[in-house]
Design an enzyme around this catalytic site. Sequence first.
Site, short mmCIF file in Angstrom:
data_model
loop_
_atom_site.label_atom_id
_atom_site.label_comp_id
_atom_site.label_asym_id
_atom_site.label_seq_id
_atom_site.Cartn_x
_atom_site.Cartn_y
_atom_site.Cartn_z
N LYS A 45 2.64 24.42 -1.48
CA LYS A 45 1.13 23.85 -1.18
C LYS A 45 1.42 22.50 -1.83
CE LYS A 45 -0.16 28.38 -3.17
NZ LYS A 45 -1.38 29.38 -4.18
N ARG A 95 0.97 -0.92 0.01
CA ARG A 95 0.06 0.37 0.22
C ARG A 95 1.00 1.09 -0.15
NH1 ARG A 95 -3.23 1.86 -2.51
NH2 ARG A 95 -4.10 -0.20 -2.58
N GLU A 139 7.61 39.62 -3.75
CA GLU A 139 6.65 39.53 -4.28
C GLU A 139 5.97 40.71 -4.40
OE1 GLU A 139 3.33 36.67 -3.19
OE2 GLU A 139 2.11 38.89 -2.60
#
Length: 277
Positions: free
Chosen positions: A129, A94, A194
């Site tokens: 992310k 698994r 940014e």
Amino acid sequence: MNLTEFIRLALAEDVGDGDHTSLSTIPADAQKRARLLVKEAGILAGVEVAQAIFTEVDPSFEVEVLMRDGDAIKPGDIVLTVSGNARRILTAERLVLNCMQRMSGIATHTRQLVNLLDGTRAKLLDTRKTTPNFRICEKMATRIGGAVNHRFGLYDMILIKDNHVDFAGGIEAAILKAVAYLQETGRQLRIEIETRNRAEVEEVLRVGQVDVILLDNFQPDGIRDMVRLINGRFVTEASGGIDETNLRAYAETGVDFISSGALTHQVNSLDLSLKAY
């Protein structure tokens, strides 16, 4: 966390005090074999991880690798075979599949997006992310798919984002504080900042002392204007609202990098299975 640490933690989570199904149904000395089958077309990723899992579970396993990370795969392909103690094959099963299915889905999606950049200078970046404690595998998968790994974590780069700018008191204050921090600590880290509009870009150009200007949530025409304004003084990166429908338009602006969190957080796993034979 390195790959071995990840594998050991994942096995501990899954096995606990024992695989009681296998312990109760399969003789301790049973020797069997299984093969990893492809059930869905895409780009293969995670073979290296699977080999490490098998080695961790049982170094005596005999693993024959038939296909490599980055290969195009189709239903019916056999990726690898494994032979050895039957109970321990099932212990590894698994975790091998969870890693490879997820990684292959990421690599497949990444390759599709990278292909959209052909003929432009832009390179595709991944982001932070990622799934907690699975980042090492997800970033391996984006690289296999053809993207470039961005920073791995908070520790290997200074990336001054909008909240940092606002908390620090503005663009100039944030940059100067970052530069001072590096001087005080003796660290050598790249600085990226940014920007959200032309005024912020102009301020960065005035202050300097950064390596990369991140252009966040600009439309393609806006990115093109900012790339002209920056004029090669700094590396440029575009982010925000970019997907397969508009990626090419952003790439054609002349920007150096395009980052996409969707590489890792909006992906379907590829269908694979491990079957006895």
